[in-house]
Motif scaffolding. Structure first.
Motif, PDB file in Angstrom:
ATOM      1  N   PHE A 104       0.861  -1.182   0.000  1.00 34.47           N
ATOM      2  CA  PHE A 104       0.000   0.000   0.000  1.00 34.47           C
ATOM      3  C   PHE A 104       0.901   1.236   0.000  1.00 34.47           C
ATOM      4  N   PHE A 105       0.857   2.017  -1.082  1.00 34.66           N
ATOM      5  CA  PHE A 105       1.682   3.216  -1.210  1.00 34.66           C
ATOM      6  C   PHE A 105       0.874   4.456  -0.831  1.00 34.66           C
ATOM      7  N   ILE A 106       1.489   5.323  -0.031  1.00 33.83           N
ATOM      8  CA  ILE A 106       0.841   6.573   0.369  1.00 33.83           C
ATOM      9  C   ILE A 106       1.721   7.750  -0.050  1.00 33.83           C
ATOM     10  N   GLY A 107       1.238   8.526  -1.019  1.00 34.10           N
ATOM     11  CA  GLY A 107       1.947   9.719  -1.447  1.00 34.10           C
ATOM     12  C   GLY A 107       1.491  10.941  -0.666  1.00 34.10           C
ATOM     13  N   GLU A 108       1.661  12.114  -1.251  1.00 35.62           N
ATOM     14  CA  GLU A 108       1.359  13.350  -0.544  1.00 35.62           C
ATOM     15  C   GLU A 108       0.029  13.954  -0.973  1.00 35.62           C
ATOM     16  N   ALA A 109      -0.096  14.299  -2.254  1.00 34.57           N
ATOM     17  CA  ALA A 109      -1.314  14.947  -2.747  1.00 34.57           C
ATOM     18  C   ALA A 109      -1.381  14.810  -4.263  1.00 34.57           C
ATOM     19  N   PRO A 110      -2.572  14.834  -4.831  1.00 29.21           N
ATOM     20  CA  PRO A 110      -2.681  14.800  -6.291  1.00 29.21           C
ATOM     21  C   PRO A 110      -2.091  16.065  -6.920  1.00 29.21           C
ATOM     22  N   GLY A 111      -1.534  15.918  -8.108  1.00 28.20           N
ATOM     23  CA  GLY A 111      -1.079  17.062  -8.893  1.00 28.20           C
ATOM     24  C   GLY A 111      -2.080  17.394  -9.981  1.00 28.20           C
ATOM     25  N   ARG A 112      -1.650  18.193 -10.958  1.00 27.87           N
ATOM     26  CA  ARG A 112      -2.564  18.643 -12.005  1.00 27.87           C
ATOM     27  C   ARG A 112      -3.114  17.481 -12.826  1.00 27.87           C
ATOM     28  N   ASN A 113      -2.238  16.565 -13.252  1.00 30.94           N
ATOM     29  CA  ASN A 113      -2.693  15.431 -14.057  1.00 30.94           C
ATOM     30  C   ASN A 113      -3.643  14.537 -13.282  1.00 30.94           C
TER      31      ASN A 113
END
Length: 206
Positions: free
Chosen positions: A38-47
């Motif tokens: 399970f990967f957890i990033g930071e926040a969505p970007g424009r794409n």
């Protein structure tokens, strides 16, 4: 509708923080309900905001390659972020925004019950490693309850600082071994549980 789908549906219409006012699409996450990793990033970007999917830009392409270095396919893992909507101008997520999304993330983790959680970047790292520096602990696994948590640099870091690319790649090379160890520990525990006498059998001893 599955539990994971129900959570995603709630996220798509969520209005708990101000990010809901500027988003095009919320980005609940993507991946199978039985994902071991399970990967957890930071926040969505424009794409991501445009498509409603996580990690679909340049950093997403790099993440796909990194996941393969760890011996997995992207279709086998679950990927999401600590906040589910794009912060304006790709700014850092604010504490209140992270807090608003935290229950969604908690429920996603509970629904999937992954073996290994990989944090990508300092905001997701802080969830499990408060007051730590990613430059000091990247790639070092930690047992949190039944799960193994591995803090990693965000893939975008390599796009901004080319010197970090080899560091990130080496961490993901080790991730495959970390996942294998976690599987072996799980299987060993499961075997021990099967071999343990049941309460009925234990009563017979007295």
């Amino acid at each position: 509708m599955s539990l994971l789908s129900e959570i995603a549906a709630e996220i798509r219409v969520c209005t708990l923080c101000e990010l809901s006012q500027s988003r095009t699409n919320a980005v609940p996450g993507a991946g199978p309900e039985d994902a071991e990793v399970f990967f957890i990033g930071e926040a969505p970007g424009r794409n991501e905001d445009q498509q409603g999917l996580p990690f679909v830009g340049a950093s997403g392409e790099f993440l796909t390659k990194l996941i393969r270095r760890a011996g997995c396919e992207r279709s086998e893992v679950f990927i999401t972020n600590v906040v589910k909507c794009r912060p304006p101008g790709n700014r850092d997520p604010m504490p209140d925004e992270i807090a608003a999304c935290a229950p969604y993330l908690d429920r996603q983790i509970a629904a999937i019950d992954p073996l290994v959680i990989v944090t990508l970047g300092r905001f997701s790292m802080a969830r499990y490693f408060p007051n730590e520096r990613i430059s000091r602990i990247h790639g070092r696994p930690k047992k949190v309850g039944r799960r193994t948590v591995v803090p990693m640099y965000h893939p975008a870091a390599a796009l901004h600082q080319n010197a970090l690319r080899s560091v990130i790649e080496e961490d993901f090379d080790q991730l495959g071994k970390i996942i294998a160890r976690a599987r072996a520990e799980r299987d060993k525990e499961a075997a021990a549980d099967e071999d343990a006498p049941s309460s009925h059998e234990q009563m017979k001893l007295f």
